[in-house]
Write an enzyme that holds these catalytic residues in place. Sequence first.
Site, PDB file in Angstrom:
ATOM      1  N   LYS A  36       0.280  -7.627  12.648  1.00 26.63           N
ATOM      2  CA  LYS A  36      -0.799  -6.765  12.139  1.00 26.63           C
ATOM      3  C   LYS A  36      -2.073  -7.235  12.846  1.00 26.63           C
ATOM      4  CE  LYS A  36      -3.033  -4.995   7.959  1.00 26.63           C
ATOM      5  NZ  LYS A  36      -3.029  -4.949   6.469  1.00 26.63           N
ATOM      6  N   THR A  71       0.817  -1.217   0.000  1.00 25.64           N
ATOM      7  CA  THR A  71       0.000   0.000   0.000  1.00 25.64           C
ATOM      8  C   THR A  71       0.840   1.252   0.000  1.00 25.64           C
ATOM      9  OG1 THR A  71      -1.837  -1.076   1.106  1.00 25.64           O
ATOM     10  CG2 THR A  71      -1.662   1.300   1.396  1.00 25.64           C
ATOM     11  N   THR A 129       1.620  -4.356   4.204  1.00 27.68           N
ATOM     12  CA  THR A 129       1.492  -4.628   5.644  1.00 27.68           C
ATOM     13  C   THR A 129       0.951  -6.018   5.924  1.00 27.68           C
ATOM     14  OG1 THR A 129      -0.735  -3.666   5.652  1.00 27.68           O
ATOM     15  CG2 THR A 129       1.122  -2.200   6.205  1.00 27.68           C
ATOM     16  N   ASP A 130       0.297  -6.651   4.933  1.00 28.10           N
ATOM     17  CA  ASP A 130      -0.355  -7.940   5.214  1.00 28.10           C
ATOM     18  C   ASP A 130       0.622  -9.008   5.688  1.00 28.10           C
ATOM     19  OD1 ASP A 130      -3.037  -7.923   2.692  1.00 28.10           O
ATOM     20  OD2 ASP A 130      -2.672  -6.758   4.527  1.00 28.10           O
ATOM     21  N   GLU A 156      -0.770 -29.221  27.071  1.00 24.96           N
ATOM     22  CA  GLU A 156      -2.042 -29.791  26.581  1.00 24.96           C
ATOM     23  C   GLU A 156      -1.841 -31.076  25.782  1.00 24.96           C
ATOM     24  OE1 GLU A 156      -4.514 -27.576  28.575  1.00 24.96           O
ATOM     25  OE2 GLU A 156      -5.209 -29.034  27.073  1.00 24.96           O
ATOM     26  N   TYR A 196      -8.171   0.251  -3.055  1.00 31.61           N
ATOM     27  CA  TYR A 196      -7.180   0.888  -3.945  1.00 31.61           C
ATOM     28  C   TYR A 196      -6.334  -0.233  -4.554  1.00 31.61           C
ATOM     29  CZ  TYR A 196      -4.760  -0.121   0.330  1.00 31.61           C
ATOM     30  OH  TYR A 196      -4.293  -0.780   1.440  1.00 31.61           O
TER      31      TYR A 196
HETATM   32  N1  DGL Z   1      -2.500  -5.902  -0.332  1.00 28.96           N
HETATM   33  C1  DGL Z   1      -1.984  -5.473   0.959  1.00 28.96           C
HETATM   34  C2  DGL Z   1      -0.465  -5.692   1.009  1.00 28.96           C
HETATM   35  O1  DGL Z   1       0.191  -5.446  -0.008  1.00 28.96           O
HETATM   36  C3  DGL Z   1      -2.298  -4.047   1.231  1.00 28.96           C
HETATM   37  C4  DGL Z   1      -2.118  -3.723   2.657  1.00 28.96           C
HETATM   38  C5  DGL Z   1      -0.973  -2.745   2.890  1.00 28.96           C
HETATM   39  O2  DGL Z   1       0.100  -2.809   2.256  1.00 28.96           O
HETATM   40  O3  DGL Z   1      -1.154  -1.945   3.829  1.00 28.96           O
HETATM   41  O4  DGL Z   1       0.025  -6.078   2.079  1.00 28.96           O
END
Ligand code: DGL
Length: 355
Positions: free
Chosen positions: A191, A38, A118-119, A312, A52
Site C-alpha cells: 500500500k 473499508t 487495506t492497511d 553496509e 468512516y
Molecule cells: N482501517 C483501515 C483498514 O481496515 C481502513 C483502510 C481500508 O480498509 O481501506 O485497513
Amino acid sequence: MKMTASRWLLSAAFVLATQAAWAADKLPNIRILATGGTIAGSGATSTTTVGYTAATVGVQKLIDAVPEMKTVANVSGEQVFQIASENMSNEHWLKLAKRVNELLGQDDVDGVVITHGTDTLEETSYFLNLTVKSKKPVVLVGSMRPSTAISADGPINLYNAVILAGSPDARGRGVLVSLNDQISAAREVSKTNTSTMDTFRSPDLGMLGYMQGNKAYFYRSPSRRHTADAEFDVSKLDRLPQVDIVYGYANVNRVAVDAHLKAGVAGLVHAGVGNGSLANTVKPALVDARKQGVMVVRASRTGSGIVTRNGEANDDELDFVAADNLSPQKARILLMLALTKTRDSREVQRMFREY
Ligand code: DGL
C-alpha cells in the site's frame, strides 16, 4: 398428442432449471472469507470517503450487493472476524491460514477470496503466501472507499476477485492481491498511498497482470517459493515467535532495541536507511541482541532494492541476515516463520534467498 399449455410450461421450466443447474455446475465454487476493513465499511454520507467506520457490514450483505457474482461463480461467505486491519494480529493470521487450508482441502472449493482492510492487506497476503498448502487460487481484496460512498470500489473489486479466484490461470501463482483492476503478487505488493484508489503497487518488480472485461490477464509469475512449495506449517501452532521492527533515521539511538530485548523478543528487523545501513549508535545494541540469541535481519526503509549481504555491514562477522528486497514488514513475517523452523542464521539467510 396435443400438448396442453400447462404441460408445455412445465416442460419448459424443467429444461430451464436443468440448464441453470448445468450452468451452475460448470461455475467455480468460491468461498468468500470476510475479515472487515473499508470494503465492509460505512460512512455517514455518500460523500464520506475518509473518517468512516471500517468493519461494519457483514459478508452476506457484501455478497448480496453484487448479484452479478452469481453469473461467474457459485459463491458462499463466512465471517471469519470483523476488524479494521490495523488491528490484525498473529492470532488472526493463524486462524485465517488454518481455515483457508481446511477449505482448499475440500473438493467442492475451487478458490478462496478474502475481504480485508487495506492497511495490512499486504502483510496478511504474504503470511498466507508462505503458509497456504495448496495451488488453488487465494485472492485478497479490499477497497479504498466504504460501501456507502459514491463510486465505491468495493463491489467491482469483489466481483473481479471472485472471477480471479475461479480462473484456472490463477492456479499456482501464489497468493494474489486484486484491487483497482490489477493483479499483484503477495510478496511484492505494498500500500503506497494513504487514500488513493491506485495505492497498491509493486515498486520493485511490478504487478502480475490485469482484470479486464470479466477476465484475468497474466503477464508473469512470481519466481520465489510460495504456498504448496513452502516449508512452513502452521497447522499445529497456536502462537508465533515475537519479532519486531526498529526504524533507522538520522540521530537514532539504541532505546528501542534495548526495550525489545527487555521484552524478550526472538527476532528483530532493522529498517535501515539506504542499503540497510546501521548507525554507530544502534549497531552495538544489535550486536548485544545477537549475543543474546536474537536473530537480527537488516532491511531497508527505502521501499525497493536489495539489501546486500556484507554490503553496509559485515553480516558474516556480526552473524546478521540480509533481507534481500523484502520490505521490513514482510521481512518480519518471513523471520517469524523462519524461527518456527530454525535458530541457525545461515538457514534463515537461505530462506531470505528462496522466499
Ligand atoms: N482501517 C483501515 C483498514 O481496515 C481502513 C483502510 C481500508 O480498509 O481501506 O485497513
